[in-house]
Write an enzyme that holds these catalytic residues in place. Structure first.
Site, PDB file in Angstrom:
ATOM      1  CD1 TRP A  77      37.870 -16.492  -5.004  1.00 34.01           C
ATOM      2  CD2 TRP A  77      37.738 -14.759  -3.583  1.00 34.01           C
ATOM      3  NE1 TRP A  77      37.086 -15.524  -5.591  1.00 34.01           N
ATOM      4  CE2 TRP A  77      36.986 -14.449  -4.748  1.00 34.01           C
ATOM      5  CE3 TRP A  77      37.797 -13.823  -2.546  1.00 34.01           C
ATOM      6  CZ2 TRP A  77      36.306 -13.239  -4.901  1.00 34.01           C
ATOM      7  CZ3 TRP A  77      37.121 -12.620  -2.704  1.00 34.01           C
ATOM      8  CH2 TRP A  77      36.386 -12.342  -3.865  1.00 34.01           C
ATOM      9  CD  GLU A 124      44.656 -19.938  -8.737  1.00 38.63           C
ATOM     10  OE1 GLU A 124      43.664 -19.535  -8.101  1.00 38.63           O
ATOM     11  OE2 GLU A 124      45.796 -19.455  -8.600  1.00 38.63           O
TER      12      GLU A 124
HETATM   13  N1  ARG Z   1      48.389 -20.386  -8.774  1.00 41.04           N
HETATM   14  C1  ARG Z   1      48.896 -20.249  -7.436  1.00 41.04           C
HETATM   15  C2  ARG Z   1      48.610 -21.527  -6.671  1.00 41.04           C
HETATM   16  O1  ARG Z   1      48.014 -22.414  -7.193  1.00 41.04           O
HETATM   17  C3  ARG Z   1      48.288 -19.068  -6.702  1.00 41.04           C
HETATM   18  C4  ARG Z   1      48.368 -17.732  -7.406  1.00 41.04           C
HETATM   19  C5  ARG Z   1      47.381 -16.717  -6.882  1.00 41.04           C
HETATM   20  N2  ARG Z   1      46.023 -17.200  -7.008  1.00 41.04           N
HETATM   21  C6  ARG Z   1      44.938 -16.546  -6.608  1.00 41.04           C
HETATM   22  N3  ARG Z   1      43.767 -17.099  -6.773  1.00 41.04           N
HETATM   23  N4  ARG Z   1      45.010 -15.342  -6.040  1.00 41.04           N
HETATM   24  O2  ARG Z   1      48.940 -21.684  -5.524  1.00 41.04           O
END
Ligand code: ARG
Length: 391
Positions: A264, A269
């Site tokens: 998740w 991010e």
């Molecule tokens: N940093 C990437 C994004 O913002 C996703 C990478 C995987 N992230 C995770 N929480 N599993 O889209």
């Protein structure tokens, strides 16, 4: 259970792990046989795993000698994927590595089936917001090319580049958007900033083909702010589940060129990178403008203030929508617990500091003052050449 004679005692398991890890380094010079043997030793040490019989070892060695290939059993594949997550030095969410579940798609033989499995992955991982960590494993690569998902993630927004270089949507996806349009993708009549891209899939031989995900399978969250009524007017949104689909899964010397996986989101991010980066959606000036704090003087910290409010909006909106998400403080604390568990098991504690420390408030988390060994071990998820360069 494992036939490894030391598996009965945890202290001995600890020592065995410490001795084994050097053989698990991601190293191109190791033979398939060496990689396979090291993987089965790792599996044998996993006390709640499927174990490894000596008959199974012999069978694998025979297949490796004859075919330079062997097939993982479903249990081997499941634990291989879990180890790959556990070894992912960039991931701050590894505390949950044993909760990873798998969908075995190794029997597919057409791109239509790949697309179907991808759609099912999106649905099952989303789970109405109660997100489940999941990996779908497509057939292993046996020749120069394998099955490939060209998309960086199964769900991602188009970035339309105009003549003047400006991008509508996500600039990180400008290339795949061009590729998709070139393959005949029909974007919505009114192009927007959040148009879900089609899947671009290719078989070991042959040209890539386009497939659309079902709109109703793709859960998205509209962003609002707990205090600022105007925040929703900006029309910002993001998808619920990040499903990375461009990396290669490597287990015991076998390479899975298509193995999309997800956990998740951690709020930052989206709030501190995807929507904030200058080279992405670059929303801080507009947010600061609406907050009435935009000015030339950097020392006013208008960027920082806007950034915090954007991150509050992301966490607030996902929570309100019932979509699982972790904040960076909690994630950092859980990573520390993960590190403690790894150390207790006698395994090397690895990580990439610049990936683990969150992009905001880094020094307020317990990760800031730690240092990390960036060594990468197998099984793992590794970068591979972009599919458009490989073909
Ligand atoms: N940093 C990437 C994004 O913002 C996703 C990478 C995987 N992230 C995770 N929480 N599993 O889209």
């Amino acid at each position: 259970m494992s036939e490894c004679p030391v598996a009965a005692s945890s202290e001995a398991t600890c020592t065995a792990a410490a001795l084994l890890y050097p053989r698990l380094r991601l190293d191109k010079r190791l033979s398939l046989k060496e990689k396979a043997l090291a993987f089965f030793d790792l599996l044998a040490l996993q006390q709640d795993g499927p174990g490894v019989s000596s008959a199974r070892r012999e069978e694998v060695l025979r297949d490796v000698a004859r075919h330079r290939f062997y097939e993982h059993t479903p249990e081997e594949l499941l634990w291989g994927c879990r180890f790959a997550w556990r070894h992912s030095v960039r991931c701050v969410g590894r505390f949950f590595w044993k909760q990873l579940e798998i969908r075995d798609a190794r029997t597919i033989s057409t791109l239509e089936e790949v697309a179907e499995f991808c759609g099912a992955h999106v649905r099952e991982a989303t789970n109405g917001g109660a997100i489940r960590p999941l990996v779908t494993v497509f057939p292993a690569q046996r020749g120069p090319q394998g099955w490939r998902i060209w998309n960086h993630q199964l769900v991602r927004y188009a970035g339309y580049r105009a003549e003047d270089g400006d991008v509508l949507g996500d600039p990180a996806e400008a290339h795949l958007t061009e590729v998709s349009l070139g393959l005949g993708w029909k974007p919505p009549a009114r192009r927007g900033r959040f148009d879900v891209l089609p899947l671009v899939l290719s078989a070991p031989k042959g040209a890539p083909q386009l497939f659309e995900l079902c709109q109703k399978d793709v859960l998205e969250v509209s962003l609002e702010h707990p205090d600022y009524m105007w925040f929703g007017e900006m029309g910002l949104r993001w998808y619920a589940v990040p499903i990375v689909s461009s990396m290669r899964l490597e287990i015991g010397g076998i390479r899975y060129s298509a193995a999309p996986f997800n956990g998740w989101y951690m709020g930052t991010e989206i709030g501190a990178r995807n929507l904030a980066d200058l080279g992405r959606y670059d929303m801080l000036p507009e947010i600061a403008q609406r907050m009435g704090i935009l000015e030339r003087r950097e020392a006013s910290l208008w960027r920082d203030r806007a950034l915090v409010e954007l991150n509050r909006a992301v966490l607030y909106s996902y929570r309100k929508a019932g979509v699982r998400m972790v904040d960076h403080h909690t994630a950092a604390q859980l990573h520390v617990r993960f590190e403690e568990e790894e150390a207790a098991a006698g395994r090397p504690v690895t990580g990439r500091w610049e990936w683990l420390v969150p992009p905001i408030s880094g020094a307020t988390t317990p990760l800031w003052q730690r240092s990390y060994d960036p060594s990468e071990y197998s099984p793992n998820f590794v970068y591979q050449r972009p599919a458009w360069e490989a073909s």
